[in-house]
Design an enzyme around this catalytic site. Structure first.
Site, PDB file in Angstrom:
ATOM      1  CG  MET A 252      10.398  12.985 -12.513  1.00 15.07           C
ATOM      2  SD  MET A 252       9.764  11.372 -12.935  1.00 15.07           S
ATOM      3  CE  MET A 252       8.051  11.747 -13.193  1.00 15.07           C
ATOM      4  N   GLY A 253      11.506  17.397 -14.323  1.00 15.79           N
ATOM      5  CA  GLY A 253      11.544  18.426 -15.362  1.00 15.79           C
ATOM      6  C   GLY A 253      10.153  18.862 -15.783  1.00 15.79           C
TER       7      GLY A 253
ATOM      8  CG  HIS B 194       8.435  21.726 -10.700  1.00 15.38           C
ATOM      9  ND1 HIS B 194       7.780  21.551 -11.894  1.00 15.38           N
ATOM     10  CD2 HIS B 194       8.513  20.501 -10.127  1.00 15.38           C
ATOM     11  CE1 HIS B 194       7.484  20.275 -12.047  1.00 15.38           C
ATOM     12  NE2 HIS B 194       7.904  19.625 -10.994  1.00 15.38           N
TER      13      HIS B 194
ATOM     14  CD  GLN C 209       9.069   8.412 -10.518  1.00 13.82           C
ATOM     15  OE1 GLN C 209      10.181   8.589 -10.029  1.00 13.82           O
ATOM     16  NE2 GLN C 209       8.064   9.230 -10.295  1.00 13.82           N
TER      17      GLN C 209
ATOM     18  CE  LYS D  20       0.430  17.240  -9.520  1.00 13.99           C
ATOM     19  NZ  LYS D  20       0.328  15.799  -9.883  1.00 13.99           N
TER      20      LYS D  20
ATOM     21  CD  GLN E 289       6.775  11.780  -5.203  1.00 13.43           C
ATOM     22  OE1 GLN E 289       6.866  11.022  -6.137  1.00 13.43           O
ATOM     23  NE2 GLN E 289       6.924  13.095  -5.349  1.00 13.43           N
TER      24      GLN E 289
ATOM     25  CB  SER F 201       0.275  17.973 -13.309  1.00 12.55           C
ATOM     26  OG  SER F 201       0.841  16.831 -13.913  1.00 12.55           O
ATOM     27  CB  SER F 202       5.258  17.766 -15.721  1.00 13.41           C
ATOM     28  OG  SER F 202       5.985  18.402 -14.700  1.00 13.41           O
TER      29      SER F 202
HETATM   30  O1  PAF Z   1       7.488  13.996  -7.985  1.00 13.16           O
HETATM   31  C1  PAF Z   1       8.350  13.779  -8.867  1.00 13.16           C
HETATM   32  O2  PAF Z   1       8.576  14.587  -9.764  1.00 13.16           O
HETATM   33  C2  PAF Z   1       9.105  12.458  -8.840  1.00 13.16           C
HETATM   34  O3  PAF Z   1       8.313  11.429  -8.374  1.00 13.16           O
HETATM   35  C3  PAF Z   1      10.424  12.546  -8.065  1.00 13.16           C
HETATM   36  C4  PAF Z   1      10.182  12.833  -6.591  1.00 13.16           C
HETATM   37  C5  PAF Z   1      11.319  13.622  -8.644  1.00 13.16           C
HETATM   38  C6  PAF Z   1      11.171  11.210  -8.148  1.00 13.16           C
HETATM   39  O4  PAF Z   1      11.445  10.869  -9.472  1.00 13.16           O
END
Ligand code: PAF
Length: 280
Positions: free
Chosen positions: A30-31, A37, A61, A150, A154, A186-187
């Site tokens: 999500m940038g 990342h 989400q 983390k 998910q 974390s972002s």
């Molecule tokens: O972990 C994330 O950044 C988001 O949940 C993902 C997997 C890109 C889905 O939007």
């Protein structure tokens, strides 16, 4: 680096790559990219011919409107970072490109993996994650997709998604990246106030202490011990701490020696919600 906003143009480009026999590594994000990342991207580059990164802040989400509105989106800086690690392809679709006029999530059954922890406290979250990841997998058709641990719940849910929908992708989990003081990257960390940022390493410190105590206390006692630690903390509010089986994500009644367990935590530092976990 090739940058695409359109699904059809990205697909056309990737079909050509696949026809040349190239494998596709995929890192959905999500940038607001951080070292965690970048390590996923480096891994994808090492193991595949072409690496695709997506940046899409997925509205379905988020269960909290303010969290969505304030989610950091430093796209120019992200592009610089991606170029630095020689990422091949960036996909940054608009909300309209992904959802057209219907910004709603599909409903999923992940065999119960979705009902506790993040799923319990963030209603509809995993339907949103399932919807976007399924859609991205259908667009990119990656050989391997990489996710950070983390978001361990998910990760397990995405593995289940691939299995249930027969999506031919290998889903790989990679270790959590931490700041020097232990805070999981974390972002959302950039949104912490100075004092909440200073308080936040307490989360991982407590997880490490809980890990040491695992085995000497039962699950209930350990949960109560963690709750007590957070009551002494003014700046951090515990939402949940729990121990779960890594495969089923269920809290065990008795600990079995042949199973792997993990401690999971969610904490509010002011308005910012932080999650973390540790293998036990
Ligand atoms: O972990 C994330 O950044 C988001 O949940 C993902 C997997 C890109 C889905 O939007």
């Amino acid at each position: 680096m090739n940058i695409f906003n359109s699904k059809s143009e990205l697909k056309a480009f990737l079909i050509q790559q696949k026809e040349e026999g190239k494998t596709i590594g995929f890192v959905p994000t999500m940038g607001a990219l951080h070292k965690g990342h970048l390590s996923l991207i480096k891994r994808a580059k090492k193991q595949n011919d072409i690496t695709v990164v997506s940046i899409f802040v997925n509205p379905t989400q988020f269960d909290n409107k303010e969290d969505l509105e304030k989610y950091p989106q430093p796209l120019d800086n992200d592009i610089k970072l991606l170029k630095k690690v020689a990422c091949d392809v960036l996909f940054t679709p608009s909300v309209n490109e992904i959802y057209a006029d219907d910004i709603i999530a599909q409903k999923f059954d992940f065999d119960g993996l979705e009902n506790q922890m993040e799923g319990r406290y963030r209603k509809g979250h995993f339907d949103g994650v399932g919807t976007i990841v399924k859609s991205l997998f259908e667009i990119v058709e990656p050989t391997v997709a990489y996710f950070g641990k983390k978001d361990f719940q998910q990760l397990q849910i995405i593995k289940k998604l691939a299995k249930k929908y027969h999506i031919p992708v290998k889903v790989k989990g990679r270790p959590i990246f931490r700041e020097d003081d232990g805070l999981a990257m974390s972002s959302r960390n950039v949104r912490l106030t100075k004092e909440h940022r200073e308080a936040a390493p307490f989360i991982y410190k407590t997880l490490k202490k809980a890990k040491k105590k695992f085995g000497t206390k039962n699950v209930n006692e350990l949960e109560q011990w963690v709750e007590k630690q957070f009551k002494k903390q003014d700046l951090l509010e515990l939402e949940y701490f729990t121990i779960a089986d890594e495969e089923t994500l269920q809290t065990p009644k008795v600990i079995e020696s042949n199973k792997k367990y993990r401690a999971f935590i969610a904490v509010f530092a002011g308005d910012i919600r932080l999650i973390d976990n540790i293998g036990l």
